[in-house]
Design an enzyme around this catalytic site. Structure first.
Site, mmCIF file in Angstrom:
data_model
loop_
_atom_site.group_PDB
_atom_site.id
_atom_site.type_symbol
_atom_site.label_atom_id
_atom_site.label_comp_id
_atom_site.label_asym_id
_atom_site.label_seq_id
_atom_site.Cartn_x
_atom_site.Cartn_y
_atom_site.Cartn_z
ATOM 1 N N THR A 1 0.805 -1.226 0.000
ATOM 2 C CA THR A 1 0.000 0.000 0.000
ATOM 3 C C THR A 1 0.835 1.272 0.000
ATOM 4 O OG1 THR A 1 -1.445 1.331 1.438
ATOM 5 C CG2 THR A 1 -0.155 -0.353 2.526
ATOM 6 N N GLU B 1 0.269 3.610 1.839
ATOM 7 C CA GLU B 1 0.408 4.037 3.231
ATOM 8 C C GLU B 1 1.831 3.798 3.744
ATOM 9 O OE1 GLU B 1 -1.813 5.445 5.808
ATOM 10 O OE2 GLU B 1 -2.515 6.188 3.899
ATOM 11 N N LYS C 1 1.983 -3.299 7.216
ATOM 12 C CA LYS C 1 2.047 -3.562 5.772
ATOM 13 C C LYS C 1 3.490 -3.499 5.260
ATOM 14 C CE LYS C 1 -2.073 -4.361 4.020
ATOM 15 N NZ LYS C 1 -2.382 -5.442 3.070
ATOM 16 N N TYR D 1 -1.120 0.393 10.814
ATOM 17 C CA TYR D 1 -1.447 -0.279 9.551
ATOM 18 C C TYR D 1 -0.269 -0.176 8.580
ATOM 19 C CZ TYR D 1 -3.494 -0.875 4.888
ATOM 20 O OH TYR D 1 -3.735 -1.278 3.595
HETATM 21 P P1 NAP Z 1 -11.375 -4.715 2.474
HETATM 22 O O1 NAP Z 1 -12.566 -4.397 1.641
HETATM 23 O O2 NAP Z 1 -11.311 -4.171 3.859
HETATM 24 O O3 NAP Z 1 -11.278 -6.321 2.531
HETATM 25 C C1 NAP Z 1 -10.434 -6.957 3.447
HETATM 26 C C2 NAP Z 1 -10.657 -8.454 3.371
HETATM 27 O O4 NAP Z 1 -9.791 -9.106 4.315
HETATM 28 C C3 NAP Z 1 -12.086 -8.919 3.721
HETATM 29 O O5 NAP Z 1 -12.435 -9.993 2.885
HETATM 30 C C4 NAP Z 1 -11.938 -9.408 5.157
HETATM 31 O O6 NAP Z 1 -12.885 -10.397 5.519
HETATM 32 C C5 NAP Z 1 -10.553 -10.041 5.078
HETATM 33 N N1 NAP Z 1 -9.934 -10.246 6.389
HETATM 34 C C6 NAP Z 1 -9.762 -9.346 7.372
HETATM 35 N N2 NAP Z 1 -9.127 -9.899 8.427
HETATM 36 C C7 NAP Z 1 -8.909 -11.199 8.086
HETATM 37 C C8 NAP Z 1 -8.300 -12.294 8.757
HETATM 38 N N3 NAP Z 1 -7.788 -12.166 9.979
HETATM 39 N N4 NAP Z 1 -8.237 -13.462 8.110
HETATM 40 C C9 NAP Z 1 -8.765 -13.638 6.865
HETATM 41 N N5 NAP Z 1 -9.361 -12.631 6.190
HETATM 42 C C10 NAP Z 1 -9.432 -11.423 6.803
HETATM 43 O O7 NAP Z 1 -10.041 -4.276 1.741
HETATM 44 P P2 NAP Z 1 -9.791 -3.921 0.182
HETATM 45 O O8 NAP Z 1 -10.039 -2.470 -0.016
HETATM 46 O O9 NAP Z 1 -10.460 -4.919 -0.664
HETATM 47 O O10 NAP Z 1 -8.210 -4.109 0.098
HETATM 48 C C11 NAP Z 1 -7.644 -5.373 -0.242
HETATM 49 C C12 NAP Z 1 -6.202 -5.408 0.230
HETATM 50 O O11 NAP Z 1 -5.462 -4.366 -0.390
HETATM 51 C C13 NAP Z 1 -6.013 -5.198 1.728
HETATM 52 O O12 NAP Z 1 -4.913 -5.978 2.117
HETATM 53 C C14 NAP Z 1 -5.673 -3.723 1.859
HETATM 54 O O13 NAP Z 1 -4.920 -3.493 3.021
HETATM 55 C C15 NAP Z 1 -4.872 -3.523 0.587
HETATM 56 N N6 NAP Z 1 -4.905 -2.182 0.006
HETATM 57 C C16 NAP Z 1 -6.092 -1.575 -0.260
HETATM 58 C C17 NAP Z 1 -6.098 -0.355 -0.884
HETATM 59 C C18 NAP Z 1 -7.387 0.353 -1.226
HETATM 60 O O14 NAP Z 1 -7.357 1.553 -1.497
HETATM 61 N N7 NAP Z 1 -8.514 -0.357 -1.264
HETATM 62 C C19 NAP Z 1 -4.883 0.251 -1.269
HETATM 63 C C20 NAP Z 1 -3.701 -0.420 -1.004
HETATM 64 C C21 NAP Z 1 -3.717 -1.657 -0.395
HETATM 65 P P3 NAP Z 1 -14.327 -10.014 6.147
HETATM 66 O O15 NAP Z 1 -15.184 -9.649 4.975
HETATM 67 O O16 NAP Z 1 -14.749 -11.267 6.792
HETATM 68 O O17 NAP Z 1 -14.092 -8.881 7.078
HETATM 69 O O1 F7E Z 2 -8.999 8.131 4.332
HETATM 70 C C1 F7E Z 2 -9.313 11.608 5.477
HETATM 71 C C2 F7E Z 2 -8.377 10.676 6.233
HETATM 72 O O2 F7E Z 2 -10.011 6.095 5.334
HETATM 73 C C3 F7E Z 2 -8.541 8.965 3.301
HETATM 74 C C4 F7E Z 2 -7.263 2.110 2.800
HETATM 75 O O3 F7E Z 2 -7.822 1.402 1.714
HETATM 76 O O4 F7E Z 2 -6.107 3.598 1.297
HETATM 77 C C5 F7E Z 2 -7.032 3.547 2.368
HETATM 78 O O5 F7E Z 2 -6.535 4.268 3.491
HETATM 79 C C6 F7E Z 2 -8.239 10.356 3.858
HETATM 80 C C7 F7E Z 2 -7.386 10.356 5.144
HETATM 81 O O6 F7E Z 2 -8.399 5.891 3.386
HETATM 82 C C8 F7E Z 2 -12.536 11.373 7.090
HETATM 83 O O7 F7E Z 2 -7.817 11.344 7.368
HETATM 84 C C9 F7E Z 2 -11.201 12.953 6.442
HETATM 85 O O8 F7E Z 2 -6.424 11.353 5.050
HETATM 86 O O9 F7E Z 2 -10.635 6.743 2.974
HETATM 87 P P1 F7E Z 2 -9.614 6.665 4.022
HETATM 88 P P2 F7E Z 2 -6.847 5.802 3.766
HETATM 89 O O10 F7E Z 2 -6.606 6.062 5.194
HETATM 90 O O11 F7E Z 2 -6.105 6.653 2.778
HETATM 91 C C10 F7E Z 2 -4.808 3.050 1.597
HETATM 92 C C11 F7E Z 2 -3.965 3.144 0.341
HETATM 93 C C12 F7E Z 2 -4.887 1.703 2.191
HETATM 94 O O12 F7E Z 2 -3.988 0.882 1.993
HETATM 95 C C13 F7E Z 2 -5.935 1.453 3.210
HETATM 96 O O13 F7E Z 2 -6.178 0.059 3.369
HETATM 97 O O14 F7E Z 2 -9.469 10.974 4.227
HETATM 98 N N1 F7E Z 2 -10.635 11.773 6.122
HETATM 99 N N2 F7E Z 2 -12.367 12.743 7.054
HETATM 100 C C14 F7E Z 2 -11.427 10.784 6.492
HETATM 101 N N3 F7E Z 2 -11.316 9.431 6.369
HETATM 102 C C15 F7E Z 2 -12.322 8.670 6.837
HETATM 103 N N4 F7E Z 2 -12.242 7.323 6.694
HETATM 104 N N5 F7E Z 2 -13.426 9.217 7.450
HETATM 105 C C16 F7E Z 2 -13.580 10.569 7.608
HETATM 106 O O15 F7E Z 2 -14.578 11.027 8.153
#
Ligand code: NAP
Ligand code: F7E
Length: 323
Positions: free
Chosen positions: A126, A128, A154, A150
């Protein structure tokens, strides 16, 4: 010969889109699911693919379950998408986050090393990990500086993937993906929180939207585009690490403006800044440079932020109207 893939985190946003993509490509898709007391397969139903998947029980914190899943599925490819993925929660559950997002990766790599060393592996890393950014545009060579438990967990997952590739010759790749969103995004993430609220406000079901730091900037893309990059990484002869991003960064404030404008509303009339949503340490700005993914994988994002937000707003409007 039918290819087999095992997806951890198949019930999540990316898991659902990736499963759909692999099924369309003719794969047999196995999905690892953690035991929960309530239903978690709604995204798979939404995409109409639930019955096409072979489900296997397992939690990333239990290495024995992962070994069984690998032996049972005998996958050509494993995509490790499972994680505690909400940054804000990682300060409240730092240990769980470390065990699942960090050590969980080692459990899986060990299962591959011991039982299926030819299996190709994708790790969901990520942006992050860049945290307090060390370069204006972040690429594969930018130093990391995570800002949350987090991000730290990661980073461990990322380096253990690189290490197992270099130590044992595993075909293990790490995708450093910037934020990607969709109508299937969890409601706690800011884009979905905003599009859902805009729809509710339009339909008279909600009065205001409480947000934290709306000056934060993110490089947002569409999840459906990003899962293609994951697949492409595992089709390369050589495993490697890739940044996947759009190369455009936008404030949360502007994202809100765009979402509310889709419904002919002015976000300034509804957004309330609430200190409860500020984080102990913020990632102020992220902006990726996907040049390597473009050059080597031939990957490019297809969806603009405006189209992505419109897609999300329209889906939320339909859903809220039915409630
Ligand atoms: P998500 O919607 O939160 O999905 C996370 C998945 O992980 C869900 O299926 C959840 O299962 C499962 N999970 C959580 N804890 C687990 C455990 N202990 N054992 C087995 N499964 C578990 O996340 P996403 O947005 O699809 O992201 C997919 C991956 O990419 C994650 O690793 C995230 O950190 C990474 N990532 C996401 C983004 C983004 O912007 N979306 C960017 C960079 C990296 P349940 O449904 O049962 O909770
Ligand atoms: O926040 C700001 C918050 O929670 C984005 C995950 O998929 O992407 C995701 O992480 C921004 C941050 O995503 C609210 O402070 C303001 O600056 O949508 P987010 P994230 O933290 O960037 C990365 C790449 C991952 O890997 C992660 O798994 O928005 N913000 N106000 C807020 N965020 C939330 N959630 N809620 C608010 O009310």
């Amino acid at each position: 010969m039918t290819k087999h893939a095992l997806i951890t985190g198949i019930t999540g946003q990316d898991g659902a889109y990736l499963a759909k993509l692999l099924l369309e490509k003719g794969y047999r898709v196995h999905g690892l699911v953690a035991r929960r007391s309530s239903d978690t397969r709604w995204r798979l139903r939404e995409l109409g693919i639930e019955s096409d998947i072979v489900f296997l029980d397992g939690d990333l914190s239990d290495g024995t379950a992962l070994q069984r899943a690998v032996v049972k599925a005998r996958p050509d490819e494993i995509y490790n998408l499972a994680a505690q993925s909400f940054v804000a929660t990682s300060w409240d559950q730092p240990i769980t986050t470390g065990i699942v997002d960090g050590l969980g990766v080692t459990h899986l790599l060990e299962a591959i090393r011991q039982f299926s060393p030819e299996t190709r592996f994708y790790q969901a890393s990520t942006s992050e990990m860049f945290g307090l950014i060390r370069a204006d545009r972040q690429d594969e060579n930018t130093p990391f500086y995570p800002r949350s438990p987090y991000g730290v967990a990661k980073l461990y997952g990322h380096w253990i993937t690189v290490n197992y590739r270099e130590s044992f010759g595993l075909h293990a790749s790490s995708g450093i993906l910037f934020n990607h969103e969709s109508p299937l995004r969890g409601i706690e993430f800011v884009t979905r929180k905003v599009t859902d609220a805009a729809a509710r406000i339009k339909l008279g079901r909600q009065r205001e939207l409480r947000l934290g730091n709306i000056d934060a900037k993110r490089d947002w893309g569409f999840a459906g585009d990003y899962v293609e990059a994951m697949w492409l990484m595992l089709q390369q002869d050589k495993a490697d690490d890739y940044v996947v991003a759009t190369g455009v960064t936008t404030t949360v404030r502007d994202m809100c403006r765009i979402a509310f404008e889709c419904l002919e509303l002015d976000y300034r009339d509804y957004v309330v800044i609430d200190p409860a949503y500020f984080r102990p340490a913020e990632v102020d700005v992220l902006l990726g440079n996907p040049a390597k993914a473009e050059r080597v994988l031939g990957w490019q994002p297809k969806t603009s932020l405006e189209n992505l937000i419109r897609m999300m707003v329209e889906a939320d409007l339909r859903r809220v109207a039915k409630e």
